[in-house]
Design an enzyme around this catalytic site. Structure first.
Site, mmCIF file in Angstrom:
data_model
loop_
_atom_site.group_PDB
_atom_site.id
_atom_site.type_symbol
_atom_site.label_atom_id
_atom_site.label_comp_id
_atom_site.label_asym_id
_atom_site.label_seq_id
_atom_site.Cartn_x
_atom_site.Cartn_y
_atom_site.Cartn_z
ATOM 1 N N GLN A 214 2.929 -37.903 -13.331
ATOM 2 C CA GLN A 214 3.084 -38.357 -14.709
ATOM 3 C C GLN A 214 3.060 -37.147 -15.638
ATOM 4 O OE1 GLN A 214 3.294 -41.148 -16.652
ATOM 5 N NE2 GLN A 214 2.775 -40.129 -18.550
ATOM 6 N N LEU A 215 4.032 -37.072 -16.545
ATOM 7 C CA LEU A 215 4.053 -35.957 -17.490
ATOM 8 C C LEU A 215 4.282 -36.450 -18.910
ATOM 9 C CD1 LEU A 215 6.079 -32.948 -16.023
ATOM 10 C CD2 LEU A 215 3.637 -33.092 -16.432
ATOM 11 N N ARG A 216 3.492 -35.907 -19.842
ATOM 12 C CA ARG A 216 3.764 -36.085 -21.265
ATOM 13 C C ARG A 216 3.725 -34.739 -21.984
ATOM 14 N NH1 ARG A 216 -2.168 -37.693 -22.166
ATOM 15 N NH2 ARG A 216 -2.866 -36.350 -23.841
ATOM 16 N N ASN A 217 3.315 -33.705 -21.258
ATOM 17 C CA ASN A 217 3.258 -32.346 -21.779
ATOM 18 C C ASN A 217 4.274 -31.473 -21.060
ATOM 19 O OD1 ASN A 217 1.176 -32.088 -23.835
ATOM 20 N ND2 ASN A 217 -0.290 -32.660 -22.235
ATOM 21 N N ARG A 309 -7.127 -34.135 -13.701
ATOM 22 C CA ARG A 309 -8.159 -34.088 -14.734
ATOM 23 C C ARG A 309 -7.705 -34.793 -16.002
ATOM 24 N NH1 ARG A 309 -8.323 -30.965 -18.995
ATOM 25 N NH2 ARG A 309 -6.625 -29.676 -18.212
ATOM 26 N N ASP A 310 -8.537 -35.678 -16.553
ATOM 27 C CA ASP A 310 -8.335 -36.328 -17.849
ATOM 28 C C ASP A 310 -6.934 -36.942 -17.971
ATOM 29 O OD1 ASP A 310 -9.270 -37.156 -20.359
ATOM 30 O OD2 ASP A 310 -8.322 -35.462 -21.360
#
Length: 432
Positions: A214-217, A309-310
């Site tokens: 999953q990527l949002r950055n 992480r997070d």
């Protein structure tokens, strides 16, 4: 016959997107129906329902579903589901809409009718109801959530909580017919993929054990390392990035997609990786959103969800590995006799805090590196965005130079910058 994990819910892919003649007929009917304006989040949810990404959902949730999801992590029929999917309407609209009515759902920014809905239920969610939902779904175990701090900071600093509290007073439930996927198929051609399409790609590659990142950055070295760990134990990986809306200050999808492709072209064995995008807005629900990510990834043919992480966090609302721990607390986890359609079959691939270590001379994690934090380059999307936004120097080994060039160009041409708030985790202060 496919060897991929079956879609969630035991009913196959539930696709509510109309095409061809059926779509034209429904569009013509929609022009004569009462129009209800939807939010960006509701638009993304509609598209996911339409393409089968939210199987087994075929529309927006009832009050019984909403209550059960918040309390029990299941729909009212007992099927696992972690986050409410709701359609809000004003009191004025609710006053003239009744069960059995059909309405058209449109998004004002592009003046597009995205769906029609056959109303099965109308119900009110009070301010207290919405606060209860926020506490059940968005409150975690991090510094901003405990010791009575949650409501002190959430209304100002948690985008997911803000959206829930801004939701209109009444909700409508019912099955939808989806008429548009917006500009995603054109703007992100070859990246925007429906679940049926990813399943076909995986089948053609002969994959049965598929992991998703999953990527949002923007993709930094830690993301790259997570992918490569997964590649060692799975048939392949889909780098699956969010191409819907983010919070102010996050980097737009088209820039992130370009960064990912640069990494795929230069640092991955291409036959073992797929880049894809999905049309949701981020909810920033931390552990609950990690479960949502795994649930809809199962519909895409994924059976291992990388959780680091997070995951899906914001601020300091969630514990460092709370998104990993929640997978061990959900219903049906150990019940072998439970109907498999009700279970979440996409398993977490739990990976410890990763970083570059100068003494190890490579990427490592807390499980593999014996050195101190002074020897480590702490990698996080927030830290990278903050440094780029402020024109600060990027430490060695933080990201690939080809990617950093793309990001520097983006920030140099950015006219209006948003202050990036650092999470405690992102700074590395809490690292051992």
């Amino acid at each position: 016959m496919s060897n991929l994990v079956p879609p969630h819910g035991g009913k196959g892919l539930i696709v509510r997107l109309l095409e061809g003649e059926a779509r034209e007929k429904e569009l013509n009917k929609a022009t004569s129906l009462k129009r209800i304006e939807i939010t960006a989040q509701e638009k993304g949810d509609l598209i996911m329902i339409g393409i089968g990404g939210f199987s087994p959902l075929d529309g927006f949730m009832t009050k019984a579903d909403w209550k059960s999801v918040c309390e029990n992590f299941t729909l009212a029929d007992g099927t696992f589901w972690p986050v409410p999917v709701m359609l809000g309407v004003t009191a004025d609209d609710a006053a003239v809409i009744n069960p059995g009515d059909e309405i058209a759902l449109y998004y004002a920014k592009d003046d597009t009718i995205y769906a029609t809905l056959k109303v099965s239920e109308k119900f009110e969610l009070t301010e207290d109801d919405k606060k209860w939902e926020c506490e059940a779904v968005y409150q975690g175990q991090g510094e901003d959530s405990v010791d009575g701090k949650f409501w002190e900071v959430a209304l100002e600093d948690h985008p997911g909580v803000q959206k829930v509290m801004e939701r209109k007073q009444f909700c409508l439930a019912g099955q939808v017919n989806v008429l548009s996927e917006g500009n995603y198929p054109d703007k992100y051609q070859g990246i925007y993929l429906r679940p049926a399409e990813t399943r076909k790609i995986f089948d053609e590659k002969g994959w049965s054990n598929v992991a998703a990142l999953q990527l949002r950055n923007p993709m930094h070295r830690s993301h790259e390392y997570l992918c490569k760990i997964a590649m060692e134990i799975c048939d392949g990986v889909i780098i699956h990035s969010l191409i819907g809306n983010l919070k102010p200050g996050d980097i737009p999808a088209e820039v992130r997609v370009k960064c990912i492709q640069t990494l795929v072209d230069n640092y991955f064995v291409a036959e073992n990786v797929v880049q894809g995008g999905y049309p949701l807005d981020m909810r920033y629900a931390g552990p609950r959103e990690a479960l949502l990510h795994a649930t809809f990834r199962q519909n895409y043919g994924v059976n291992r969800m990388i959780i680091g992480r997070d995951h899906a966090g914001v601020g300091d609302f969630y514990g460092l590995f709370e998104a990993q721990e929640i997978f061990d607390k959900i219903p049906y986890r150990d019940e072998e006799d439970c109907d498999s359609g009700r279970k979440l079959l996409c398993e977490p691939l739990k990976i410890d805090w990763t970083f570059y270590c100068y003494k190890c001379d490579g990427m490592a994690s807390l499980r593999t590196c014996p050195h101190g934090k002074e020897d480590r380059v702490i990698l996080s999307g927030t830290k990278l965005r903050k440094a780029l936004s402020e024109g600060a120097e990027i430490p060695d080994h933080f990201g690939r130079e080809e990617v950093l060039e793309i990001l520097r160009e983006y920030y140099e041409n950015l006219e209006e910058k948003v202050e990036i708030k650092m999470q405690g985790f992102a700074s590395g202060e809490s690292m051992k």
